[in-house]
Design a protein around this motif. Sequence first.
Motif, PDB file in Angstrom:
ATOM      1  N   LEU A 197      27.800  23.258  47.911  1.00 27.87           N
ATOM      2  CA  LEU A 197      27.124  22.562  46.863  1.00 27.87           C
ATOM      3  C   LEU A 197      27.717  23.214  45.536  1.00 27.87           C
ATOM      4  O   LEU A 197      27.928  22.457  44.499  1.00 27.87           O
ATOM      5  N   VAL A 220      22.532  17.898  41.981  1.00 30.84           N
ATOM      6  CA  VAL A 220      23.525  18.872  42.937  1.00 30.84           C
ATOM      7  C   VAL A 220      23.126  20.204  42.669  1.00 30.84           C
ATOM      8  O   VAL A 220      22.854  20.970  43.747  1.00 30.84           O
ATOM      9  N   ALA A 223      19.737  21.085  44.081  1.00 31.33           N
ATOM     10  CA  ALA A 223      19.957  21.219  45.597  1.00 31.33           C
ATOM     11  C   ALA A 223      20.435  22.555  45.727  1.00 31.33           C
ATOM     12  O   ALA A 223      20.104  23.257  46.988  1.00 31.33           O
ATOM     13  N   THR A 235      15.800  20.664  49.034  1.00 31.93           N
ATOM     14  CA  THR A 235      17.397  20.390  49.179  1.00 31.93           C
ATOM     15  C   THR A 235      17.490  18.989  49.204  1.00 31.93           C
ATOM     16  O   THR A 235      18.314  18.216  48.406  1.00 31.93           O
ATOM     17  N   LEU A 239      19.281  15.952  46.658  1.00 31.86           N
ATOM     18  CA  LEU A 239      20.636  15.538  47.224  1.00 31.86           C
ATOM     19  C   LEU A 239      20.386  13.859  47.075  1.00 31.86           C
ATOM     20  O   LEU A 239      21.478  13.101  47.054  1.00 31.86           O
ATOM     21  N   ALA A 258      28.073  19.815  52.823  1.00 33.68           N
ATOM     22  CA  ALA A 258      27.585  19.059  51.732  1.00 33.68           C
ATOM     23  C   ALA A 258      27.422  17.642  51.942  1.00 33.68           C
ATOM     24  O   ALA A 258      26.385  17.280  51.758  1.00 33.68           O
ATOM     25  N   ILE A 262      24.216  15.222  52.260  1.00 36.54           N
ATOM     26  CA  ILE A 262      23.897  14.196  51.361  1.00 36.54           C
ATOM     27  C   ILE A 262      23.592  12.824  51.892  1.00 36.54           C
ATOM     28  O   ILE A 262      22.834  11.889  51.698  1.00 36.54           O
TER      29      ILE A 262
END
Length: 269
Positions: A197, A220, A223, A235, A239, A258, A262
């Motif tokens: 991230l 981001v 997160a 988190t 996201l 990542a 997401i």
Amino acid sequence: MLMALPSENGAITFAAKRAEFIPIEGLRIYFPSNHQTRLEKVEYWLKRLHRDPVDWIRPSEEAWILDIDGAKIQFSSELAKSYPYSSDASWPRWLHGSVVISPEFEAGKDFAPRLAFLLTELAVSKAKAPSPQLNNMAGMVINHFIAGDYHMSSDQYHVSGQVGAVGPNANAEGNTFIQQWAQSTSNVDFQSLASELALLRAELRKEAQEIEHDQALASVASAELAAKQNDGPTTLKHLKSAGKWALDTATKIGTTVAAKAIQNALGIP
């Protein structure tokens, strides 16, 4: 009753006692502190539990995951230190497993306000065997009366297999992220996710041109901070706010951990 003892640092300790005067069978867990508002108390205990974790507690801003079996072990261990009690506590058969529950704010004339959890048969049984009818509900509210000079707002439980919570201070969206994290991404390496991230954040900063890009960049960053604190549900929440542009960029630069996180947050298979 199982009560955490507030302290500024070091391992969190607990005190335990039997509470025959409470008319509802179950396990009561308290988290007191000197703070006067619910928000301040939640913030204090989140920081303490992130700094000095307790293995049967997974806290977050919205709700906490409590491993009842771990709490029972803690209770029995602490009770054994209190003469004339023994560690041989008698537990009802239904009191086991895990629940996701929002901390309540309890007040009484003989003690300072505190966060409290009441694990009742109803909450635990619904976590173990949710019915189709309850699955379609937005959660449940359990009102209860405590004898004497106690007052506690309605307990709001979000148990495994159900969606959301209702009543004062409820947040269905936050509970959804907790359930989503537990079901699909609980094996994520937080350190790897936070590192990726950070790389994604740097790339997004280079490419940001629109206001929406700045908002995604901030999400981001939030997160990344939550991942560093091992807070999976928060988190995911951030996201999801980061959106498709962040996902496309994460995929493009090869930050696969990542990108997958997401993807899960956005509900993309």
